[in-house]
Write a protein that holds these residues in place. Structure first.
Motif, mmCIF file in Angstrom:
data_model
loop_
_atom_site.group_PDB
_atom_site.id
_atom_site.type_symbol
_atom_site.label_atom_id
_atom_site.label_comp_id
_atom_site.label_asym_id
_atom_site.label_seq_id
_atom_site.Cartn_x
_atom_site.Cartn_y
_atom_site.Cartn_z
ATOM 1 N N GLN A 47 0.760 -1.302 -0.064
ATOM 2 C CA GLN A 47 0.061 -0.054 -0.100
ATOM 3 C C GLN A 47 0.861 1.242 -0.050
ATOM 4 O OE1 GLN A 47 -2.954 0.052 3.107
ATOM 5 N NE2 GLN A 47 -3.598 -1.825 2.623
ATOM 6 N N ARG A 48 1.833 1.219 0.753
ATOM 7 C CA ARG A 48 2.579 2.339 0.903
ATOM 8 C C ARG A 48 4.314 2.065 0.944
ATOM 9 N NH1 ARG A 48 0.470 7.391 1.662
ATOM 10 N NH2 ARG A 48 -1.928 7.306 1.853
ATOM 11 N N PRO A 49 4.679 1.641 -0.176
ATOM 12 C CA PRO A 49 6.342 1.611 -0.542
ATOM 13 C C PRO A 49 7.001 2.892 0.053
ATOM 14 C CG PRO A 49 5.162 0.834 -2.389
ATOM 15 C CD PRO A 49 3.914 1.507 -1.640
ATOM 16 N N GLY A 50 8.026 2.569 0.849
ATOM 17 C CA GLY A 50 8.668 3.840 1.302
ATOM 18 C C GLY A 50 8.570 4.320 2.708
ATOM 19 N N LEU A 51 7.371 3.909 3.083
ATOM 20 C CA LEU A 51 6.840 4.444 4.431
ATOM 21 C C LEU A 51 7.580 3.656 5.545
ATOM 22 C CD1 LEU A 51 4.949 6.207 6.278
ATOM 23 C CD2 LEU A 51 3.134 4.382 6.117
ATOM 24 N N THR A 52 8.218 4.603 6.242
ATOM 25 C CA THR A 52 9.247 3.969 7.307
ATOM 26 C C THR A 52 8.319 3.669 8.655
ATOM 27 O OG1 THR A 52 11.009 5.432 6.924
ATOM 28 C CG2 THR A 52 10.909 4.094 8.972
ATOM 29 N N LEU A 53 8.272 2.192 9.032
ATOM 30 C CA LEU A 53 7.396 1.665 9.974
ATOM 31 C C LEU A 53 8.448 1.453 11.341
ATOM 32 C CD1 LEU A 53 5.302 -0.995 8.531
ATOM 33 C CD2 LEU A 53 4.812 1.385 8.562
ATOM 34 N N ARG A 54 7.861 2.027 12.325
ATOM 35 C CA ARG A 54 8.765 1.450 13.647
ATOM 36 C C ARG A 54 7.616 0.758 14.523
ATOM 37 N NH1 ARG A 54 8.632 2.859 18.865
ATOM 38 N NH2 ARG A 54 10.774 3.145 19.966
ATOM 39 N N HIS A 55 8.271 -0.546 14.700
ATOM 40 C CA HIS A 55 7.497 -1.561 15.532
ATOM 41 C C HIS A 55 7.958 -1.678 16.832
ATOM 42 C CE1 HIS A 55 5.721 -3.347 11.798
ATOM 43 N NE2 HIS A 55 6.886 -3.090 11.324
ATOM 44 N N THR A 56 6.948 -1.611 17.728
ATOM 45 C CA THR A 56 7.088 -1.973 19.034
ATOM 46 C C THR A 56 6.334 -3.024 19.618
ATOM 47 O OG1 THR A 56 7.564 0.439 19.905
ATOM 48 C CG2 THR A 56 6.875 -1.169 21.574
ATOM 49 N N VAL A 57 7.162 -4.132 20.105
ATOM 50 C CA VAL A 57 6.271 -5.367 20.550
ATOM 51 C C VAL A 57 6.245 -5.784 21.856
ATOM 52 C CG1 VAL A 57 6.020 -7.877 20.087
ATOM 53 C CG2 VAL A 57 6.872 -6.331 18.104
ATOM 54 N N ALA A 58 5.280 -5.453 22.616
ATOM 55 C CA ALA A 58 5.261 -5.613 23.923
ATOM 56 C C ALA A 58 4.164 -6.461 24.578
ATOM 57 C CB ALA A 58 5.030 -4.244 24.578
ATOM 58 N N PRO A 59 4.417 -7.838 24.474
ATOM 59 C CA PRO A 59 3.174 -8.897 24.774
ATOM 60 C C PRO A 59 3.005 -8.676 26.363
ATOM 61 C CG PRO A 59 5.135 -9.954 24.272
ATOM 62 C CD PRO A 59 5.586 -8.600 23.914
ATOM 63 N N GLU A 60 3.906 -8.308 27.015
ATOM 64 C CA GLU A 60 3.788 -8.078 28.422
ATOM 65 C C GLU A 60 2.466 -6.814 28.726
ATOM 66 O OE1 GLU A 60 6.604 -4.870 27.336
ATOM 67 O OE2 GLU A 60 6.461 -7.095 27.108
ATOM 68 N N LEU A 61 2.213 -6.000 27.921
ATOM 69 C CA LEU A 61 1.119 -5.264 28.212
ATOM 70 C C LEU A 61 -0.281 -5.899 27.979
ATOM 71 C CD1 LEU A 61 2.187 -2.252 25.976
ATOM 72 C CD2 LEU A 61 2.536 -2.656 28.467
ATOM 73 N N LEU A 62 -0.426 -6.855 27.182
ATOM 74 C CA LEU A 62 -1.531 -7.690 27.137
ATOM 75 C C LEU A 62 -1.686 -8.512 28.310
ATOM 76 C CD1 LEU A 62 -3.975 -8.448 25.664
ATOM 77 C CD2 LEU A 62 -2.930 -10.176 24.128
ATOM 78 N N ASP A 63 -0.643 -9.143 28.696
ATOM 79 C CA ASP A 63 -0.627 -10.109 29.764
ATOM 80 C C ASP A 63 -1.394 -9.363 30.902
ATOM 81 O OD1 ASP A 63 0.146 -12.106 28.378
ATOM 82 O OD2 ASP A 63 2.273 -11.803 28.914
ATOM 83 N N ARG A 64 -0.730 -8.087 31.332
ATOM 84 C CA ARG A 64 -1.090 -7.350 32.319
ATOM 85 C C ARG A 64 -2.787 -6.673 32.295
ATOM 86 N NH1 ARG A 64 1.794 -1.853 34.719
ATOM 87 N NH2 ARG A 64 0.495 -1.705 36.510
ATOM 88 N N ALA A 65 -3.017 -6.380 31.149
ATOM 89 C CA ALA A 65 -4.454 -5.794 31.010
ATOM 90 C C ALA A 65 -5.149 -6.894 31.126
ATOM 91 C CB ALA A 65 -4.398 -5.358 29.420
ATOM 92 N N ARG A 66 -4.834 -8.193 30.771
ATOM 93 C CA ARG A 66 -5.861 -9.260 30.907
ATOM 94 C C ARG A 66 -5.999 -9.503 32.426
ATOM 95 N NH1 ARG A 66 -4.078 -14.276 27.662
ATOM 96 N NH2 ARG A 66 -5.800 -14.884 28.715
ATOM 97 N N ARG A 67 -5.131 -9.441 33.133
ATOM 98 C CA ARG A 67 -5.238 -9.505 34.758
ATOM 99 C C ARG A 67 -5.721 -8.443 35.226
ATOM 100 N NH1 ARG A 67 0.259 -10.725 34.037
ATOM 101 N NH2 ARG A 67 0.947 -8.639 35.430
ATOM 102 N N GLU A 68 -5.432 -7.267 34.936
ATOM 103 C CA GLU A 68 -5.882 -5.988 35.857
ATOM 104 C C GLU A 68 -6.601 -4.957 35.119
ATOM 105 O OE1 GLU A 68 -2.271 -4.297 37.282
ATOM 106 O OE2 GLU A 68 -1.098 -5.915 37.451
ATOM 107 N N GLY A 69 -6.815 -5.242 33.716
ATOM 108 C CA GLY A 69 -7.636 -4.289 33.142
ATOM 109 C C GLY A 69 -6.524 -3.410 32.167
ATOM 110 N N PRO A 70 -7.064 -2.643 31.191
ATOM 111 C CA PRO A 70 -6.321 -2.012 30.151
ATOM 112 C C PRO A 70 -5.616 -0.725 31.168
ATOM 113 C CG PRO A 70 -8.239 -2.600 29.000
ATOM 114 C CD PRO A 70 -8.419 -3.172 30.404
ATOM 115 N N ASP A 71 -6.699 -0.190 31.974
ATOM 116 C CA ASP A 71 -6.057 1.028 32.379
ATOM 117 C C ASP A 71 -4.693 0.807 33.206
ATOM 118 O OD1 ASP A 71 -8.112 2.394 31.523
ATOM 119 O OD2 ASP A 71 -9.385 2.520 33.539
#
Length: 218
Positions: free
Chosen positions: A22-46
């Motif tokens: 879709q967008r050749p040339g667009l720079t992507l910066r990925h952050t992968v943080a599975p621990e955020l989902l784990d904690r959100a499932r335990r304690e809620g997204p807030d």
């Protein structure tokens, strides 16, 4: 530059491929943080609001024009955080497209993770209200699918999603609550139409990141 916040590494090649198409040339910066989902499932997204805000801050410091959250559990929180650039949830364009198709009919929200059902159903309800529709929204949790995903059996995961959705009838649109469910579409019949988030979500975020006007929101 577009920054992306993921809670699984499987999304990185998916969005890289979307960028290439879709967008050749667009720079992507990925952050992968599975621990955020784990904690959100335990304690809620807030509970992870500060961590998400820090990801956004770093992205802005590095020159991001927009931030895209690809986790449906965290997306509702992410898009409300104050930031100098747009912070988007990947599933909003999908929900709007499903509402446009279903109108006042029935929409089925399918998820592999229970914590995603509520946020996605709420998003569809909001999109419907803004569009002036009142569809009947039902939810479907695919049993055992998330265990397959966490075990790395993505093929089995997608087959489980497809197996759960194939018998579904009497609905005008099916919404796949998680971006990781998208490949299951290829295993499903053409009707009812199945909506997934990666493609439309990326397209909207790319527009925001490059400062181009997009379609009116709702």
């Amino acid at each position: 530059m577009l920054a992306l916040l993921h809670t699984s590494p499987v999304h990185v090649p998916v969005f890289d491929a979307l960028r290439d198409r879709q967008r050749p040339g667009l720079t992507l910066r990925h952050t992968v943080a599975p621990e955020l989902l784990d904690r959100a499932r335990r304690e809620g997204p807030d509970a992870v609001a500060d961590e998400i805000a820090e990801v956004v801050r770093r992205a802005v410091d590095e020159g991001a024009g927009a931030v895209l959250c690809t986790c449906s559990t965290l997306g509702a929180l992410a898009e409300t955080l104050p930031a100098p650039v747009p912070v988007l949830r990947v599933d909003r364009p999908m929900a709007e497209a499903a509402v446009a198709r279903a109108g006042d009919g029935r929409i089925t929200v399918a998820a592999a993770l229970a914590s995603t059902l509520g946020p996605t159903a709420d998003l569809v309800t909001e999109a419907a209200r803004r569009a002036g529709h009142r569809p009947r929204i039902t939810t479907l949790l695919v049993p055992g699918a998330w265990d397959l995903f966490e075990a790395g059996d993505t093929d089995g995961y997608h087959r489980a999603v497809a197996a759960a959705l194939t018998p579904v009838t009497g609905t005008d649109a099916v919404v796949l609550a998680q971006a990781s469910m998208e490949p299951a579409r290829a295993l499903l019949p053409a009707e009812p139409p199945v909506f997934a988030s990666p493609g439309p979500g990326f397209a909207a975020a790319a527009l925001a990141a490059t400062g181009e006007p997009g379609p009116p929101n709702g």
